[in-house]
Design an enzyme around this catalytic site. Structure first.
Site, PDB file in Angstrom:
ATOM      1  N   HIS A   1      -9.388   0.670   4.786  1.00 19.60           N
ATOM      2  CA  HIS A   1      -8.122   0.796   5.517  1.00 19.60           C
ATOM      3  C   HIS A   1      -8.336   1.676   6.739  1.00 19.60           C
ATOM      4  O   HIS A   1      -9.196   2.558   6.739  1.00 19.60           O
ATOM      5  CB  HIS A   1      -7.051   1.393   4.596  1.00 19.60           C
TER       6      HIS A   1
ATOM      7  N   GLU B   1      -5.327  -5.493  10.417  1.00 16.08           N
ATOM      8  CA  GLU B   1      -4.307  -4.497  10.711  1.00 16.08           C
ATOM      9  C   GLU B   1      -4.609  -3.841  12.058  1.00 16.08           C
ATOM     10  O   GLU B   1      -5.474  -2.960  12.133  1.00 16.08           O
ATOM     11  CB  GLU B   1      -4.281  -3.414   9.627  1.00 16.08           C
TER      12      GLU B   1
ATOM     13  N   SER C   1       3.397  -2.460  10.362  1.00 16.48           N
ATOM     14  CA  SER C   1       4.849  -2.376  10.543  1.00 16.48           C
ATOM     15  C   SER C   1       5.573  -3.671  10.198  1.00 16.48           C
ATOM     16  O   SER C   1       6.555  -4.046  10.834  1.00 16.48           O
ATOM     17  CB  SER C   1       5.194  -1.930  11.978  1.00 16.48           C
TER      18      SER C   1
ATOM     19  N   GLU D   1      -6.934   4.142   7.859  1.00 14.53           N
ATOM     20  CA  GLU D   1      -6.882   5.589   7.603  1.00 14.53           C
ATOM     21  C   GLU D   1      -8.185   6.081   6.988  1.00 14.53           C
ATOM     22  O   GLU D   1      -8.602   7.220   7.230  1.00 14.53           O
ATOM     23  CB  GLU D   1      -5.675   5.903   6.716  1.00 14.53           C
TER      24      GLU D   1
ATOM     25  N   ASN E   1       0.862  -1.185   0.000  1.00 13.67           N
ATOM     26  CA  ASN E   1       0.000   0.000   0.000  1.00 13.67           C
ATOM     27  C   ASN E   1       0.896   1.231   0.000  1.00 13.67           C
ATOM     28  O   ASN E   1       1.496   1.577   1.015  1.00 13.67           O
ATOM     29  CB  ASN E   1      -0.907  -0.013   1.227  1.00 13.67           C
TER      30      ASN E   1
ATOM     31  N   GLY F   1       2.437   1.990  10.971  1.00 15.02           N
ATOM     32  CA  GLY F   1       3.307   3.145  10.843  1.00 15.02           C
ATOM     33  C   GLY F   1       3.948   3.610  12.144  1.00 15.02           C
ATOM     34  O   GLY F   1       4.561   4.669  12.196  1.00 15.02           O
TER      35      GLY F   1
ATOM     36  N   LYS G   1       0.063   4.250  -0.302  1.00 13.41           N
ATOM     37  CA  LYS G   1      -0.625   5.381   0.334  1.00 13.41           C
ATOM     38  C   LYS G   1      -0.441   6.651  -0.515  1.00 13.41           C
ATOM     39  O   LYS G   1      -0.344   6.562  -1.737  1.00 13.41           O
ATOM     40  CB  LYS G   1      -0.156   5.540   1.779  1.00 13.41           C
TER      41      LYS G   1
END
Length: 248
Positions: A95, A165, A211, A97, A10, A171, A12
């Protein structure tokens, strides 16, 4: 049942033509093991460019999002029909985010899954708990509820790859231990058995994201219910090739 290993990248909101040239050069030079699928999520504006630069037959391009409607007055949105027209056959949906930065609800993500599948796309729906939810012992409650909205909108499970996730590990440099990740993956598979069918539980791939890097990927990949990864930052780096070969 043997489930083919799956590695998603991904990118992003990162990239330029120059950086995509570098990333795709690395992907094209990577010897992808037999039976491993690689799908990279490029920004919408670079989907066609990324497709044009990838020559490795084992690597495909995904979109990072699409909307629940085919067309209309939805300024700035991307429809599943657009992706299909471009020859993009994969899309990442829900996702963390999208959920926590842009406020997408479980219901909306379910509707997006439904539309993408109806359009003929393969989907990578994402689920996962936040740190405070894990600390409160609500991980299963949260991820099972997210799965409920996905399940209600899935017409063909063969076109679904689930990505678990934990939000607290995305991250941050933190990563769930292989044992923590395996535990949730196993419980998700049990949920699929109970709520859908044994066949779906055996066949659907469940990815770990959060991560993942070249150093921890092999131990994670060794767990029986972890069928691959959805990788963020590391998918922009040369170590992504090591992650693709995590089961060698």
């Amino acid at each position: 049942m043997t489930r083919n290993f799956f590695v998603g990248g991904n990118w992003k909101m990162n990239g330029s033509k120059a950086t995509i040239d570098t990333i795709t050069d690395g992907l094209n030079a990577t010897k992808v093991p037999e039976g491993v699928e690689v799908v990279c999520g490029a920004p919408d504006v670079y989907l066609t460019y990324a497709q044009s630069k990838i020559t490795n037959a084992s690597v495909h391009v995904a979109a990072q999002n699409c909307y629940k409607e085919a067309k209309g007055a939805f300024t700035g949105e991307t429809s599943a029909d657009f992706l299909k027209d471009l020859g993009v056959n994969w899309v990442i949906l829900g996702h963390s985010e999208r959920r926590h930065v842009f406020g997408e609800s479980d219901e909306l993500i379910g509707e997006k899954c439904k539309k993408a599948l109806e359009t003929g796309l393969n989907i990578i729906p994402c689920i996962g708990e936040q740190l405070e939810e894990r600390e409160a012992g609500k991980t299963e409650e949260v991820v099972f509820n997210q799965m409920k909205f996905i399940k209600e909108n899935v017409s063909d499970w063969s076109k679904v790859v689930i990505a678990y996730e934990p939000v607290w590990a995305i991250g941050t440099g933190k990563v769930a231990t292989p044992e923590q990740a395996q535990d949730i993956h196993q419980k998700l598979r049990e949920w699929l058995k109970t709520e859908v069918s044994q066949e779906v539980a055996d066949s659907v791939r469940i990815l770990y994201g959060g991560s993942v890097n070249g150093k921890n990927c092999k131990e994670l990949a060794g767990k029986p219910d972890i069928d691959g990864f959805l990788v963020g930052g590391a998918s922009l780096k040369p170590e992504f090739s090591d992650i693709i070969r995590a089961r060698e």
